[in-house]
Design a protein around this motif. Structure first.
Motif, mmCIF file in Angstrom:
data_model
loop_
_atom_site.group_PDB
_atom_site.id
_atom_site.type_symbol
_atom_site.label_atom_id
_atom_site.label_comp_id
_atom_site.label_asym_id
_atom_site.label_seq_id
_atom_site.Cartn_x
_atom_site.Cartn_y
_atom_site.Cartn_z
ATOM 1 N N HIS A 92 0.877 -1.170 0.000
ATOM 2 C CA HIS A 92 0.000 0.000 0.000
ATOM 3 C C HIS A 92 0.917 1.224 0.000
ATOM 4 N N VAL A 93 0.838 2.034 -1.031
ATOM 5 C CA VAL A 93 1.790 3.133 -1.216
ATOM 6 C C VAL A 93 1.177 4.471 -0.801
ATOM 7 N N VAL A 94 1.919 5.197 0.016
ATOM 8 C CA VAL A 94 1.558 6.554 0.417
ATOM 9 C C VAL A 94 2.660 7.478 -0.075
ATOM 10 N N ILE A 95 2.287 8.504 -0.823
ATOM 11 C CA ILE A 95 3.263 9.423 -1.410
ATOM 12 C C ILE A 95 3.208 10.772 -0.713
ATOM 13 N N ALA A 96 4.384 11.341 -0.480
ATOM 14 C CA ALA A 96 4.499 12.699 0.045
ATOM 15 C C ALA A 96 5.364 13.507 -0.915
ATOM 16 N N THR A 97 4.953 14.724 -1.213
ATOM 17 C CA THR A 97 5.766 15.622 -2.043
ATOM 18 C C THR A 97 5.934 16.950 -1.318
ATOM 19 N N GLU A 98 7.120 17.528 -1.464
ATOM 20 C CA GLU A 98 7.417 18.766 -0.770
ATOM 21 C C GLU A 98 6.487 19.898 -1.190
ATOM 22 N N ASP A 99 6.083 19.906 -2.482
ATOM 23 C CA ASP A 99 5.225 20.988 -2.965
ATOM 24 C C ASP A 99 3.737 20.631 -2.948
ATOM 25 N N GLY A 100 3.419 19.416 -2.500
ATOM 26 C CA GLY A 100 2.024 19.016 -2.416
ATOM 27 C C GLY A 100 1.379 18.665 -3.737
ATOM 28 N N SER A 101 2.164 18.518 -4.785
ATOM 29 C CA SER A 101 1.602 18.233 -6.112
ATOM 30 C C SER A 101 1.040 16.822 -6.229
ATOM 31 N N VAL A 102 1.549 15.892 -5.415
ATOM 32 C CA VAL A 102 1.039 14.521 -5.376
ATOM 33 C C VAL A 102 0.982 14.075 -3.919
ATOM 34 N N GLY A 103 -0.122 13.457 -3.539
ATOM 35 C CA GLY A 103 -0.214 12.909 -2.187
ATOM 36 C C GLY A 103 -0.209 13.957 -1.095
ATOM 37 N N VAL A 104 0.416 13.608 0.019
ATOM 38 C CA VAL A 104 0.480 14.488 1.192
ATOM 39 C C VAL A 104 1.516 15.582 0.963
ATOM 40 N N LYS A 105 1.189 16.797 1.300
ATOM 41 C CA LYS A 105 2.158 17.877 1.196
ATOM 42 C C LYS A 105 3.090 17.830 2.399
ATOM 43 N N GLY A 106 4.394 17.730 2.131
ATOM 44 C CA GLY A 106 5.375 17.658 3.201
ATOM 45 C C GLY A 106 6.329 16.499 2.973
ATOM 46 N N ASN A 107 6.879 16.007 4.078
ATOM 47 C CA ASN A 107 7.838 14.900 3.974
ATOM 48 C C ASN A 107 7.197 13.588 4.423
ATOM 49 N N VAL A 108 8.001 12.533 4.441
ATOM 50 C CA VAL A 108 7.455 11.213 4.782
ATOM 51 C C VAL A 108 6.892 11.170 6.196
ATOM 52 N N MET A 109 7.518 11.893 7.121
ATOM 53 C CA MET A 109 7.015 11.887 8.492
ATOM 54 C C MET A 109 5.673 12.607 8.584
ATOM 55 N N ASP A 110 5.476 13.648 7.771
ATOM 56 C CA ASP A 110 4.172 14.321 7.727
ATOM 57 C C ASP A 110 3.099 13.350 7.249
ATOM 58 N N ALA A 111 3.442 12.530 6.242
ATOM 59 C CA ALA A 111 2.484 11.564 5.709
ATOM 60 C C ALA A 111 2.144 10.497 6.743
ATOM 61 N N ILE A 112 3.152 10.019 7.458
ATOM 62 C CA ILE A 112 2.931 8.997 8.485
ATOM 63 C C ILE A 112 2.017 9.534 9.585
ATOM 64 N N GLU A 113 2.280 10.763 10.004
ATOM 65 C CA GLU A 113 1.475 11.365 11.071
ATOM 66 C C GLU A 113 0.054 11.643 10.596
#
Length: 257
Positions: free
Chosen positions: A154-175
């Motif tokens: 199950h893939v969760v994507i984080a992008t710094e600019d928020g263009s795909v998935g969660v905006k931020g880094n991997v820890m932001d996505a996990i939280e």
């Protein structure tokens, strides 16, 4: 056990800005390779004496092939990016210690060019019946290897600019998504690994961290890629471990970040 041999290029694809995926036909390397290990590639240009270490992305043991995914960062990797099917390249490997695969739910966390080794790891964990979550961090919408990861996790994507998935880094996505697992496997830049180690300690989760360091020999002789360890190294008698030989994968409690 590692080998030095001549590998043949099966195919090479441009998959993102300055990022390439290359499949190599090997004689013995693929048969011995494990998830989390790497190989060293030698340039044909004689002015570049040192090999370039590149992590193994996928292993096809039936066809004796390995896939490497790398970013062009200098003259050596630029040379590799010009190779086509049928070309040959000298390689040495498999090198280093890979991931210790545990029979428990897994969270794979990676950023940028730390993502490639997670594909083979996800495949092997999935093959054992483990529940796998992969959290992948990118700078922008130029994501890569997400489709490969989706086959096994199950893939969760984080992008710094928020263009795909969660905006931020991997820890932001996990939280943000409240992701949990019994074992963490990670690869990426030092700030990311440091944050993952803190998270793992706080949550009481065992974590395996794959270190990214510049290397010279790749076999543990030159001590150019040491990291600080929590215990005394037998080779140097100081608090150091060689990333190329003792790693690149370490348990989080083995190293200081």
């Amino acid at each position: 056990m590692h080998f030095k041999e001549t590998a043949q290029v099966v195919r090479q694809d441009y998959i993102s800005t300055d990022v390439y995926s290359i499949w190599l036909q090997t004689n013995k390397v693929a048969a011995e390779a494990k998830a989390g290990q790497f190989v060293s590639l030698y340039c044909k240009d004689g002015s570049r004496l040192l090999p370039r270490p590149i992590s193994i992305c996928q292993i096809d043991k039936e066809k004796n092939r390995i896939c490497l995914v790398y970013r062009v960062a200098g003259g050596g990797t630029k040379e590799f990016s010009r190779m086509h099917a049928g070309d040959t390249v000298e390689i040495m490997g498999p090198l280093g210690n890979g991931f210790t695969i545990k029979d428990r739910s897994a969270m794979l966390i990676a950023g940028g060019i730390g993502i490639p080794p997670m594909v083979e790891l996800a495949k092997q964990l999935h093959g054992q019946g483990c529940n796998v979550i992969a959290v992948a961090g990118y700078r922008n919408r130029e994501v890569f290897l997400d489709k490969e990861l989706e086959k096994y996790a199950h893939v969760v994507i984080a992008t710094e600019d928020g263009s795909v998935g969660v905006k931020g880094n991997v820890m932001d996505a996990i939280e943000e998504q409240g992701l949990k697992a019994e074992e963490i496997y990670a690869c990426g830049p030092m700030p990311m690994l440091r944050a993952i180690k803190e998270f793992a300690l706080r949550e009481g989760i065992e974590a395996q961290l794959s270190m990214e360091e510049k290397m010279a020999c790749g076999i543990g002789a030159c001590l150019a890629c040491v990291c600080q360890s929590t215990d005394v190294d037998e080779h140097t008698n100081v608090h150091n471990k060689r990333v190329c030989k003792d790693g690149p994968v370490f348990f989080a409690n083995e190293i200081e970040l």
